[in-house]
Enzyme design. Structure first.
Site, PDB file in Angstrom:
ATOM      1  N   GLU A 234     -26.031 -43.545  79.651  1.00 45.02           N
ATOM      2  CA  GLU A 234     -25.279 -44.289  78.636  1.00 45.02           C
ATOM      3  C   GLU A 234     -25.850 -43.856  77.298  1.00 45.02           C
ATOM      4  O   GLU A 234     -26.980 -44.183  76.959  1.00 45.02           O
ATOM      5  CB  GLU A 234     -25.437 -45.794  78.847  1.00 45.02           C
ATOM      6  CG  GLU A 234     -24.442 -46.606  78.041  1.00 45.02           C
ATOM      7  CD  GLU A 234     -25.035 -47.205  76.781  1.00 45.02           C
ATOM      8  OE1 GLU A 234     -24.804 -46.614  75.694  1.00 45.02           O
ATOM      9  OE2 GLU A 234     -25.709 -48.233  76.871  1.00 45.02           O
ATOM     10  N   CYS A 268     -25.015 -49.226  70.457  1.00 44.16           N
ATOM     11  CA  CYS A 268     -24.075 -48.169  70.829  1.00 44.16           C
ATOM     12  C   CYS A 268     -22.643 -48.683  70.867  1.00 44.16           C
ATOM     13  O   CYS A 268     -21.711 -47.950  70.554  1.00 44.16           O
ATOM     14  CB  CYS A 268     -24.459 -47.589  72.198  1.00 44.16           C
ATOM     15  SG  CYS A 268     -26.056 -46.779  72.230  1.00 44.16           S
TER      16      CYS A 268
END
Length: 473
Positions: A234, A268
């Site tokens: 990720e 993020c």
């Protein structure tokens, strides 16, 4: 980066730690491997009881560990407490649901009979020792959303946390130990990034998961590829936030502020590019800019603080470069655009940056292509959904996305055409234990959370039964 707690609100080094040596790394890998051989045979009920105990301990520790997180990486104290509560919730969710999520799958007998089978099933087995390389921005949540499903599946974990959150990293290892997990079920490795490759190359380590930067992801993926090991990555994100004419503009603007500055803008999945239809652009921009400009920047230990410092001095310097490049190339700062030095002397000592809204973004600006990790938003004016989707997809990242519209056709078009791992309508992106989380393109691959996440580090074992002869078959 040294392994140390450095308070980003004033630059003070609070505590330093020595990295463990090769002999200790070897001992911990061996302990993890030996533990896995017995831990994998435990039942779901036993694992769930241990994870429930860990959740209870975390609830009891919430205020103390929240303060530690805030001192280490600067998130507002209220957000740190909420993060700890979210982790306990995820632990309980996996304790309650893991057995169901990993239940054997039984294809219909008629579907497999032409293989010669009388019956067949798919059985999920844990892979083994999993190395977790984790970032500083959500120092509890990023780890727990791996650890909870991995431990419930029967895997064991080795944590290499970010070097600026060592006390949080050590707390996590101690938390699972206090809950009663075997000594090698979850261990923290205080090591630098240079030691990661050797750990991953060890034959006793079965797989790895990483949340972090694209360069870090490339490095881990390359090593894992060379050793043929499973990985989940990720990585970065530059999430779009689309606002169309049918949207509730006032609510969209209010939510946009939280979506951009959550975790001091260092997330993020924070919305970063605000792509607004021209019919509602002026109304949205006015509300959004005013709310961003009104945020309280200050000491993250104060309950009244909305936005704390960036986690590192280098992180602020990187953000300043992106904003300065945009301003030099013609962007307009509707608010912010620099350090908030005029808000008080204490802000001169830490790594603060003013909440900023930039308009007039063009493809020539770095900020159009690169991720902004801080409280900086970019505004785009578009004439329709087609142009909005074109700008939304004009990035190497594809983590998540936000769309504000009441039009069902626009919703379906966004589900079909947005290049992202998630599409959130009339709200902001958030991770939740019951929903898979992850991205596409350079935002990584694989999924965390939900059933998808717990099965990532399992061996989907095909079990085939042929005729035994004792039943006339």
């Amino acid at each position: 980066m040294p392994i140390a707690t450095v308070n980003p609100a004033n630059g003070e080094t609070l505590k330093t730690f020595d990295a463990i040596g090769e002999e200790e790394i070897e001992r911990r890998i061996a302990t993890a491997y030996d533990t896995f051989r017995t831990y994998r045979t435990t039942g779901f009920a036993e694992r769930a009881a241990l994870l429930e105990k860990a959740a209870g301990l975390l609830d009891a520790d919430r205020d103390a560990i929240a303060r530690t997180m805030t001192l280490e990486m600067g998130k507002p104290l209220a957000a740190a407490r909420a993060e700890a509560a979210k982790c306990a919730k995820a632990m309980r969710w996996y304790a309650a649901n893991a057995e169901r999520l990993l239940a054997d799958e039984h294809p219909a007998d008629d579907d497999v009979k032409d293989s010669g089978a009388t019956r067949a099933r798919v059985h999920y087995r844990p892979l083994g020792v999993v190395l977790a390389v984790m970032p500083w921005n959500f120092p509890l949540w990023q780890v727990v959303r791996f650890a909870a499903p991995a431990l419930m599946a029967g895997n064991v974990g080795l944590l290499k946390h970010a070097s600026n959150v060592p006390q949080t990293a050590l707390y996590l290892g101690d938390l699972f130990r206090r809950a009663g997990f075997p000594a090698g079920a979850f261990q923290t490795l205080l090591i630098g990034s240079g030691a990661v490759e050797a750990v991953l190359r060890d034959d006793r380590v079965a797989a790895a998961t990483l949340t972090g930067s694209e360069p870090a992801g490339r490095s881990v993926a390359a090593t894992a590829g060379d050793t043929v090991k499973k990985t989940v990555l990720e990585l970065g994100g530059s999430d779009p936030y689309l606002v169309m004419p049918s949207a509730d503009v006032e609510r969209a603007a209010k939510t946009a502020v939280t979506a951009r500055v959550q975790n001091n803008g260092q997330s993020c999945i924070a919305a970063k590019r605000f792509i607004v239809h021209t019919d509602v652009y002026d109304a949205f921009a006015e509300r959004f800019t005013a709310a961003m400009d009104a945020l309280t920047v200050g000491d993250p230990l104060r309950e009244s603080t909305d936005v704390g410092p960036l986690s590192t001095e280098q992180g602020r310097a990187d953000l300043e470069e992106l904003v300065d490049d945009a301003l030099d190339r013609g962007a307009e700062a509707l608010c912010g655009g620099g350090r908030p030095g005029d808000l008080g002397g204490e802000l001169e000592q830490g790594w603060f940056y003013a909440p900023t809204v930039l308009a007039g973004i063009t493809p020539q600006m770095r900020i159009h292509r690169e991720e902004t990790f801080g409280p900086v938003a970019t505004l785009y004016r578009v004439s329709g959904l087609e142009e909005a989707l074109e700008i939304a997809n004009a990035t190497p990242f594809g983590l998540s996305s936000n769309v504000w519209t009441r039009d069902p056709e626009e919703m379906e078009a966004c589900v079909r055409d947005l290049e992202a791992g998630g599409v959130f309508f009339n709200g902001m992106t958030a991770s939740h234990p019951a929903l898979p989380f992850g991205g596409v393109k350079r935002s990584g691959y694989g999924r965390e959370l939900a059933g998808h996440g717990i099965r990532e580090f399992c061996n989907a074992t095909t079990v085939w039964y042929g005729p035994t002869g004792d039943d006339g078959a």
